[in-house]
Design an enzyme around this catalytic site. Structure first.
Site, short mmCIF file in Angstrom:
data_model
loop_
_atom_site.label_atom_id
_atom_site.label_comp_id
_atom_site.label_asym_id
_atom_site.label_seq_id
_atom_site.Cartn_x
_atom_site.Cartn_y
_atom_site.Cartn_z
N SER A 137 0.87 -1.18 0.00
CA SER A 137 0.00 0.00 0.00
C SER A 137 0.91 1.22 0.00
O SER A 137 2.08 1.13 0.40
CB SER A 137 -0.85 0.00 1.27
N TYR A 150 -2.05 0.27 10.72
CA TYR A 150 -2.08 -0.17 9.32
C TYR A 150 -0.79 0.24 8.62
O TYR A 150 -0.18 -0.54 7.89
CB TYR A 150 -3.30 0.44 8.62
C1 8X3 Z 1 -5.01 1.74 1.30
C2 8X3 Z 1 -4.52 3.13 1.19
O1 8X3 Z 1 -4.65 5.47 2.17
O2 8X3 Z 1 -6.21 3.86 3.06
O3 8X3 Z 1 -4.01 0.80 1.42
O4 8X3 Z 1 -3.88 3.74 3.62
S1 8X3 Z 1 -4.84 4.06 2.58
#
Ligand code: 8X3
Length: 252
Positions: A137, A150
């Site tokens: 990502s 994340y």
């Molecule tokens: C997804 C992109 O901007 O939500 O992997 O982190 S974000």
């Protein structure tokens, strides 16, 4: 590419995984669809078959190492492994983020990728021309407020890919990382916000043309189908309306 080349796709039950499975099948791969939701991957395998492709469904939780090892015994060789399973939970600041969410995100995005990669690596090498794809990502290449757990996990996935590429030098296996920015899929934001559809919709509100799962699948398929000696190390793909993780254009 021989038509019998196998491509394993994790998280194939929806979004980028499902779109990638469709596109790799259309490119001539025998696709193995894995995800926890059996009904979804079985339906997709049927759909791909009806469209003239070859696909089988194998229900699998990428965080269950014993199950992953058992899955690996089904193959002699594998041509492509697409590590796509993963996702975000919450948008909480570091100060108040739930450690259980952080742990879960590390488990799915990093350990899941590690499990599949370790279990299938001998089969990828045995193919004489293997490819590991890590769908990371843009969160693996920069941070943003609330991204915390994340962002940390996707940085982990990025480092896994980069380290693996170094370690496999001389082996017949490519390591490709595809890092998508804002992608509108049916589930990513909904999962992040624990099913809160209103909050999920706000992520994309007014953004002219967020990426689609098909856009990312197209990028993955392009990278995978380059000649064997060409390794696309890292491909960052964002919508035109997104200049960075924190700079998004919205029409009011
Ligand atoms: C997804 C992109 O901007 O939500 O992997 O982190 S974000």
């Amino acid at each position: 590419m021989p038509a019998s080349r196998i491509a394993v796709v994790t998280g194939a039950s929806s979004g980028i995984g499902a779109a990638t499975a469709r596109q790799l099948a259309a490119a001539g791969y025998r696709v193995v669809l894995t995800a926890r939701r059996k009904d979804r991957i079985e339906a997709l395998a049927e759909e791909i078959g009806a469209a003239g492709g070859q696909a089988t469904a194998y229900p699998l939780d990428v965080t269950d190492r014993a199950a992953v090892d058992e899955f690996a015994t089904a193959f002699q060789t594998i041509g492509v492994l697409v590590n796509n399973a993963g996702g975000a939970l919450g948008l909480d600041p570091v100060a108040t983020g739930d450690p259980a969410d952080w742990r879960r995100m590390y488990e799915t995005n990093v350990i899941g990728t590690l499990n599949l990669t370790q279990a299938l690596l001998p089969k990828l090498v045995a193919s004489g021309d293997g490819t590991v794809v890590v769908v990371s990502s843009t969160a693996g290449h920069g941070t943003y407020e609330g991204g915390g757990g994340y962002v940390a996990a996707k940085h982990g996935a990025h480092v896994l890919a980069e380290t693996l590429r170094l370690e496999l030098l001389g082996e017949p296996v490519r390591v490709i990382e595809v890092a998508p920015g804002l992608v509108r899929t049916e589930e990513f934001a909904l999962t992040r916000f624990n099913g809160d559809a209103e909050r999920a919709a706000k992520v994309y509100e007014g953004v002219p043309g967020p990426l689609t799962a098909d856009d990312v699948a197209d990028t993955i398929t392009w990278a995978v189908t380059r000649p064997s000696h060409v390794n696309i190390d890292l491909l960052v793909v964002r919508p035109r309306a997104q200049a960075s993780n924190t700079k998004l254009y919205r029409e009011s």
